[in-house]
Design an enzyme around this catalytic site. Structure first.
Site, mmCIF file in Angstrom:
data_model
loop_
_atom_site.group_PDB
_atom_site.id
_atom_site.type_symbol
_atom_site.label_atom_id
_atom_site.label_comp_id
_atom_site.label_asym_id
_atom_site.label_seq_id
_atom_site.Cartn_x
_atom_site.Cartn_y
_atom_site.Cartn_z
ATOM 1 C CG LEU A 106 35.901 34.183 48.986
ATOM 2 C CD1 LEU A 106 36.811 34.004 50.195
ATOM 3 C CD2 LEU A 106 36.377 33.310 47.824
ATOM 4 N N GLY A 151 35.920 38.642 46.734
ATOM 5 C CA GLY A 151 36.541 37.643 45.866
ATOM 6 C C GLY A 151 36.258 37.883 44.395
ATOM 7 C CG ASN A 175 33.160 44.212 50.245
ATOM 8 O OD1 ASN A 175 33.704 43.284 49.634
ATOM 9 N ND2 ASN A 175 31.877 44.218 50.543
ATOM 10 C CD GLU A 176 37.773 40.652 50.997
ATOM 11 O OE1 GLU A 176 37.857 39.813 50.092
ATOM 12 O OE2 GLU A 176 37.948 41.877 50.803
#
Length: 300
Positions: A106, A151, A175-176
């Site tokens: 993202l 994303g 890996n957010e």
């Protein structure tokens, strides 16, 4: 080298009531007159459809890192819808035209310092991308020819089959958590369906990025292939999947994925509001600004 999707595989597809023939290996294929591809290209997605094989390729071409901006997501959904509605198209190979990166995920700039209306529009576009790709009637094969965090990992996970370049320098994962962001429930559900609950729980909590060999080991990708053989392998995999009657494969796919898709559809507006509430917090905005500053320093 042979461009993706130029091999007319349809001659090996079964007629109703007959067992599918084993598709030939690429080495057995006769010398073929290559059929020109029908191409329609947007700013950020290059699409080529070979009508004789029924295979399209979608190449992500939004340098430097194929980040999923609102414009990118809109183009992606329009391109996928065109192919979904084209009776000549039965399968899509998704890959990157940018060296060393599949997609960085993202676009941070879409989530930092914008209005709540913008956040809502952006998140609805992210949802739409996943709903269309994960629920697609077409066979979808991802060629992950570079790193694919967050994303970008979701894009690959949404496909039926994932082939990654055999290079430990490239990694993939949701890996957010490393950015102080929580992966939404439908990211999580897609991940769990691929790797199982325990591996997903550990990976999501740690915000892990898995090097290619590890990604294959945990089932995040299906195969590792040397870079020069990626296209060849994707075409061979596609031939195997397209050798089945479409209706049986499509109904099976729907049966396997329907519950996860329905869950987002039922809670779509709630999910958008949760995103807006979360991303608007000053602590999260501060984390994102710090991350953007770090990226700027890396570039300079």
């Amino acid at each position: 080298s042979i461009p993706l999707g130029v091999l007319p595989l349809c001659r090996w597809l079964p007629a109703w009531g007959r067992a599918p023939q084993e598709p030939p290996s690429l080495l057995q294929l006769p010398s073929l007159q290559l059929t020109p591809c029908r191409a329609f290209s947007n700013n950020k997605i290059l699409v080529e459809l070979n009508e004789s094989s029924g295979i399209a390729t979608m190449k992500l071409k939004s340098p430097p890192v194929n980040s999923l901006s609102l414009d990118f997501l809109t183009e992606f959904c329009i391109s996928l819808e065109k192919l979904e509605n084209d009776r000549a198209c039965r399968g899509v190979i998704l890959t990157s035209a940018v060296p060393r990166i599949f997609s960085s995920g993202l676009d941070i700039t879409e989530m930092c310092g914008k209005s709540t209306e913008h956040y809502a529009e952006f998140w609805r576009a992210v949802q739409e991308m996943w709903l269309r790709l994960y629920g697609s009637n077409m066979v979808t094969v991802a060629i992950i020819n570079g790193s694919s965090p967050a994303g970008g990992c979701l894009l690959a996970l949404s496909c039926d089959y994932r082939i990654m370049v055999e290079n430990p320098k490239f990694s993939i994962g949701l890996n957010e958590a490393q950015l102080g962001i929580v992966a939404p429930f439908w990211f999580k559900d897609t991940f769990v369906n691929a790797v199982g609950h325990r591996v997903a729980e550990r990976s999501l909590q740690l915000g892990s990025l898995h090097p290619a060999p590890e990604a294959q080991k945990i089932g995040l990708v299906d195969e590792l292939v040397p870079e020069e053989k990626l296209q060849e392998k994707a075409v061979a995999v596609m031939a195997q999947w397209l050798a089945l009657p479409d209706h049986a494969r499509q109904l099976t796919k729907s049966m396997m994925r329907k519950a996860v898709l329905d869950r987002l559809v039922a809670h779509r507006e709630e999910d958008i509001q949760n995103f807006i509430s979360f991303i608007s917090k000053e602590s999260i905005q501060k984390s994102l600004r710090m991350y953007m500053e770090m990226l700027k320093k890396k570039k300079s």
